[in-house]
Design a protein around this motif. Structure first.
Motif, PDB file in Angstrom:
ATOM      1  N   ASN A  91       0.835  -1.212   0.000  1.00  0.00           N
ATOM      2  CA  ASN A  91       0.000   0.000   0.000  1.00  0.00           C
ATOM      3  C   ASN A  91       0.865   1.256   0.000  1.00  0.00           C
ATOM      4  O   ASN A  91       0.634   2.202  -0.761  1.00  0.00           O
ATOM      5  CB  ASN A  91      -0.916   0.014   1.227  1.00  0.00           C
ATOM      6  N   LEU A  92       1.880   1.254   0.871  1.00  0.00           N
ATOM      7  CA  LEU A  92       2.751   2.418   0.993  1.00  0.00           C
ATOM      8  C   LEU A  92       3.462   2.722  -0.324  1.00  0.00           C
ATOM      9  O   LEU A  92       3.474   3.874  -0.787  1.00  0.00           O
ATOM     10  CB  LEU A  92       3.788   2.182   2.091  1.00  0.00           C
ATOM     11  N   LEU A  93       4.039   1.718  -0.947  1.00  0.00           N
ATOM     12  CA  LEU A  93       4.831   1.948  -2.155  1.00  0.00           C
ATOM     13  C   LEU A  93       3.975   2.426  -3.319  1.00  0.00           C
ATOM     14  O   LEU A  93       4.396   3.297  -4.095  1.00  0.00           O
ATOM     15  CB  LEU A  93       5.595   0.676  -2.525  1.00  0.00           C
ATOM     16  N   SER A  94       2.772   1.872  -3.458  1.00  0.00           N
ATOM     17  CA  SER A  94       1.901   2.333  -4.545  1.00  0.00           C
ATOM     18  C   SER A  94       1.430   3.763  -4.285  1.00  0.00           C
ATOM     19  O   SER A  94       1.299   4.567  -5.224  1.00  0.00           O
ATOM     20  CB  SER A  94       0.712   1.386  -4.723  1.00  0.00           C
ATOM     21  N   ASP A  95       1.200   4.118  -3.021  1.00  0.00           N
ATOM     22  CA  ASP A  95       0.823   5.502  -2.683  1.00  0.00           C
ATOM     23  C   ASP A  95       1.979   6.465  -2.949  1.00  0.00           C
ATOM     24  O   ASP A  95       1.759   7.612  -3.365  1.00  0.00           O
ATOM     25  CB  ASP A  95       0.412   5.596  -1.214  1.00  0.00           C
ATOM     26  N   ILE A  96       3.204   6.009  -2.702  1.00  0.00           N
ATOM     27  CA  ILE A  96       4.372   6.865  -2.946  1.00  0.00           C
ATOM     28  C   ILE A  96       4.491   7.190  -4.434  1.00  0.00           C
ATOM     29  O   ILE A  96       4.830   8.324  -4.808  1.00  0.00           O
ATOM     30  CB  ILE A  96       5.655   6.198  -2.415  1.00  0.00           C
ATOM     31  N   LEU A  97       4.205   6.225  -5.300  1.00  0.00           N
ATOM     32  CA  LEU A  97       4.249   6.493  -6.742  1.00  0.00           C
ATOM     33  C   LEU A  97       3.240   7.562  -7.133  1.00  0.00           C
ATOM     34  O   LEU A  97       3.543   8.437  -7.956  1.00  0.00           O
ATOM     35  CB  LEU A  97       3.993   5.204  -7.522  1.00  0.00           C
ATOM     36  N   GLY A 134      -3.539 -10.535  -5.944  1.00  0.00           N
ATOM     37  CA  GLY A 134      -3.397  -9.175  -5.439  1.00  0.00           C
ATOM     38  C   GLY A 134      -2.014  -8.596  -5.672  1.00  0.00           C
ATOM     39  O   GLY A 134      -1.010  -9.299  -5.578  1.00  0.00           O
ATOM     40  N   GLU A 135      -1.972  -7.305  -6.004  1.00  0.00           N
ATOM     41  CA  GLU A 135      -0.724  -6.546  -6.133  1.00  0.00           C
ATOM     42  C   GLU A 135      -0.880  -5.259  -5.333  1.00  0.00           C
ATOM     43  O   GLU A 135      -1.948  -4.996  -4.774  1.00  0.00           O
ATOM     44  CB  GLU A 135      -0.437  -6.227  -7.609  1.00  0.00           C
ATOM     45  N   GLY A 136       0.170  -4.478  -5.266  1.00  0.00           N
ATOM     46  CA  GLY A 136       0.078  -3.213  -4.563  1.00  0.00           C
ATOM     47  C   GLY A 136      -0.729  -2.211  -5.360  1.00  0.00           C
ATOM     48  O   GLY A 136      -0.384  -1.901  -6.505  1.00  0.00           O
ATOM     49  N   THR A 180       0.120   5.242 -12.609  1.00  0.00           N
ATOM     50  CA  THR A 180       1.562   5.267 -12.378  1.00  0.00           C
ATOM     51  C   THR A 180       2.000   3.910 -11.857  1.00  0.00           C
ATOM     52  O   THR A 180       1.290   3.272 -11.069  1.00  0.00           O
ATOM     53  CB  THR A 180       1.976   6.380 -11.399  1.00  0.00           C
ATOM     54  N   THR A 181       3.159   3.480 -12.322  1.00  0.00           N
ATOM     55  CA  THR A 181       3.702   2.184 -11.921  1.00  0.00           C
ATOM     56  C   THR A 181       5.210   2.224 -12.128  1.00  0.00           C
ATOM     57  O   THR A 181       5.801   3.308 -12.169  1.00  0.00           O
ATOM     58  CB  THR A 181       3.030   1.044 -12.723  1.00  0.00           C
ATOM     59  N   ILE A 182       5.846   1.065 -12.276  1.00  0.00           N
ATOM     60  CA  ILE A 182       7.271   1.029 -12.591  1.00  0.00           C
ATOM     61  C   ILE A 182       7.439   0.601 -14.048  1.00  0.00           C
ATOM     62  O   ILE A 182       6.627  -0.155 -14.582  1.00  0.00           O
ATOM     63  CB  ILE A 182       8.043   0.090 -11.648  1.00  0.00           C
ATOM     64  N   ASP A 183       8.483   1.101 -14.688  1.00  0.00           N
ATOM     65  CA  ASP A 183       8.651   0.865 -16.122  1.00  0.00           C
ATOM     66  C   ASP A 183       8.744  -0.622 -16.467  1.00  0.00           C
ATOM     67  O   ASP A 183       8.342  -1.046 -17.554  1.00  0.00           O
ATOM     68  CB  ASP A 183       9.859   1.628 -16.661  1.00  0.00           C
ATOM     69  N   TYR A 184       9.255  -1.422 -15.547  1.00  0.00           N
ATOM     70  CA  TYR A 184       9.374  -2.866 -15.772  1.00  0.00           C
ATOM     71  C   TYR A 184       8.032  -3.501 -16.130  1.00  0.00           C
ATOM     72  O   TYR A 184       7.960  -4.415 -16.957  1.00  0.00           O
ATOM     73  CB  TYR A 184       9.949  -3.504 -14.506  1.00  0.00           C
ATOM     74  N   LEU A 185       6.952  -2.996 -15.537  1.00  0.00           N
ATOM     75  CA  LEU A 185       5.636  -3.596 -15.744  1.00  0.00           C
ATOM     76  C   LEU A 185       4.997  -3.193 -17.063  1.00  0.00           C
ATOM     77  O   LEU A 185       4.062  -3.848 -17.521  1.00  0.00           O
ATOM     78  CB  LEU A 185       4.709  -3.237 -14.587  1.00  0.00           C
ATOM     79  N   LEU A 186       5.487  -2.135 -17.681  1.00  0.00           N
ATOM     80  CA  LEU A 186       4.877  -1.687 -18.938  1.00  0.00           C
ATOM     81  C   LEU A 186       5.033  -2.722 -20.046  1.00  0.00           C
ATOM     82  O   LEU A 186       4.325  -2.668 -21.052  1.00  0.00           O
ATOM     83  CB  LEU A 186       5.480  -0.350 -19.384  1.00  0.00           C
ATOM     84  N   GLY A 187       5.950  -3.657 -19.865  1.00  0.00           N
ATOM     85  CA  GLY A 187       6.118  -4.723 -20.848  1.00  0.00           C
ATOM     86  C   GLY A 187       5.187  -5.886 -20.624  1.00  0.00           C
ATOM     87  O   GLY A 187       5.299  -6.918 -21.297  1.00  0.00           O
ATOM     88  N   GLY A 188       4.280  -5.752 -19.644  1.00  0.00           N
ATOM     89  CA  GLY A 188       3.331  -6.826 -19.357  1.00  0.00           C
ATOM     90  C   GLY A 188       3.852  -7.875 -18.408  1.00  0.00           C
ATOM     91  O   GLY A 188       3.293  -8.975 -18.325  1.00  0.00           O
ATOM     92  N   SER A 189       4.910  -7.553 -17.681  1.00  0.00           N
ATOM     93  CA  SER A 189       5.511  -8.508 -16.745  1.00  0.00           C
ATOM     94  C   SER A 189       4.577  -8.823 -15.587  1.00  0.00           C
ATOM     95  O   SER A 189       3.612  -8.106 -15.323  1.00  0.00           O
ATOM     96  CB  SER A 189       6.832  -7.951 -16.207  1.00  0.00           C
ATOM     97  N   ASP A 190       4.875  -9.910 -14.884  1.00  0.00           N
ATOM     98  CA  ASP A 190       4.097 -10.361 -13.718  1.00  0.00           C
ATOM     99  C   ASP A 190       2.613 -10.533 -14.054  1.00  0.00           C
ATOM    100  O   ASP A 190       1.736 -10.202 -13.253  1.00  0.00           O
ATOM    101  CB  ASP A 190       4.276  -9.401 -12.539  1.00  0.00           C
ATOM    102  N   ARG A 236      13.914   3.594  -5.870  1.00  0.00           N
ATOM    103  CA  ARG A 236      14.526   3.701  -4.537  1.00  0.00           C
ATOM    104  C   ARG A 236      14.756   5.152  -4.146  1.00  0.00           C
ATOM    105  O   ARG A 236      14.592   5.531  -2.985  1.00  0.00           O
ATOM    106  CB  ARG A 236      15.821   2.896  -4.459  1.00  0.00           C
ATOM    107  N   PHE A 237      15.112   5.991  -5.132  1.00  0.00           N
ATOM    108  CA  PHE A 237      15.332   7.395  -4.838  1.00  0.00           C
ATOM    109  C   PHE A 237      14.009   8.121  -4.578  1.00  0.00           C
ATOM    110  O   PHE A 237      13.936   9.026  -3.740  1.00  0.00           O
ATOM    111  CB  PHE A 237      16.097   8.062  -5.977  1.00  0.00           C
ATOM    112  N   ILE A 238      12.968   7.710  -5.284  1.00  0.00           N
ATOM    113  CA  ILE A 238      11.648   8.295  -5.053  1.00  0.00           C
ATOM    114  C   ILE A 238      11.144   7.932  -3.657  1.00  0.00           C
ATOM    115  O   ILE A 238      10.584   8.775  -2.942  1.00  0.00           O
ATOM    116  CB  ILE A 238      10.666   7.822  -6.138  1.00  0.00           C
ATOM    117  N   ILE A 239      11.355   6.681  -3.252  1.00  0.00           N
ATOM    118  CA  ILE A 239      10.963   6.248  -1.903  1.00  0.00           C
ATOM    119  C   ILE A 239      11.728   7.041  -0.852  1.00  0.00           C
ATOM    120  O   ILE A 239      11.155   7.513   0.133  1.00  0.00           O
ATOM    121  CB  ILE A 239      11.203   4.731  -1.729  1.00  0.00           C
TER     122      ILE A 239
END
Length: 273
Positions: free
Chosen positions: A103-109, A176-178, A212-222, A244-247
């Motif tokens: 929850n925290l990490l998705s809110d930070i994004l 479930g995911e964040g 908003t998410t991480i660029d890794y997922l834009l390729g359809g990963s996970d 990590r820097f955003i966090i």
């Protein structure tokens, strides 16, 4: 002559003290230097792996000579990993369907969107990208690095409502995911989507939603194939955009405001009984 290579993930070691982390790091560095120069007619026949718990029990009776040998290396590691970036109100871990840390990490994004001129409707952080728990109390650079060790960077994209529904069906299929606080999902015990809302409203099939998410997922990963359909992508590649820097920026800002970072399980993803 052959070279020996060590691929070691310190994030997989459940280290409870910075001292232990530094000791392991230095020991591996010393071993790599020694073994890289070895000459032998032997060849590797097989490789096996196992996970060994390494915690502060190993610091109770340290070897004096090894401690002295490691000292200059440990000082360098501690100078990088040791600085405190903020405070955590509780010990946070990841769990499906929902957890404090996801929850925290998705809110930070979502929080970071303003820096990029974005106003995302929801945020998404994959469970597989969360590689360690977050401690209660002081949070260091090393703690954040453990949580987000990869070179993943923040990204933004747009999906139609019908595509968003497809995405949430895929999220349900994983158990479930964040997801950020704007999302409320109900899924079945066998991982089927029952219902989902964004900001308290049903998803409109023809409406555009910014995420908003991480660029890794834009390729359809996970298993989140729907993210391949994202349009109007904003995915800056500079290192400063690493998650990590955003966090860490989030923790530093909260600390500057005198706030302790907290997150709770609050029903963002609920299993229907």
């Amino acid at each position: 002559m052959f070279s020996t290579y060590f691929f070691v993930s310190l994030q997989q070691l459940k280290l409870k003290t910075m001292k232990t982390r530094a000791t392991i790091f230095c020991a591996l560095a010393a071993t790599m230097m020694l073994t890289s120069a070895c000459k032998s007619h032997y060849q590797v026949a097989s490789v096996e792996r196992t996970r060994i718990l390494v915690d502060n029990r190993y610091d109770k009776q340290p070897d004096a000579k090894i401690t002295e040998f490691m000292k200059p290396y440990k000082q360098q590691v501690d100078s990088v990993m040791g600085p405190v970036v903020g405070q955590s109100a509780r010990y946070m871990t990841k769990n499906r369907p929902e957890s404090e840390l996801s929850n925290l990490l998705s809110d930070i994004l979502v929080w970071a969107g303003a820096k990029y001129g974005e106003k995302p409707d929801f945020g998404l952080y994959n469970m597989g990208g969360i590689r360690a728990d977050l401690p209660k109390g002081p949070v260091t650079y090393g703690d954040v690095l453990d949580v987000a060790p990869f070179e993943n960077k923040i990204a933004f994209g747009t999906l139609k409502g019908s595509e968003v529904l497809e995405l949430f069906e895929q999220i349900a299929s994983t158990g479930g995911e964040g997801v950020s606080k704007s999302v409320r999902m109900v899924i079945t015990p066998d991982h089927k989507l029952v219902s989902v809302t964004i900001n308290g409203e049903a998803i409109k099939p023809h409406h555009n939603y910014r995420l908003t998410t991480i660029d890794y997922l834009l390729g359809g990963s996970d298993k989140m194939e729907a993210l391949k359909k994202c349009r109007d992508i904003n995915a800056p590649k500079e290192k400063a955009n690493n998650t990590r820097f955003i966090i860490m920026d989030y923790f530093r800002e909260m600390q500057a405001q005198g706030k302790v970072v907290d997150a709770e399980v609050e029903g963002r993803i609920v299993i229907e009984h």
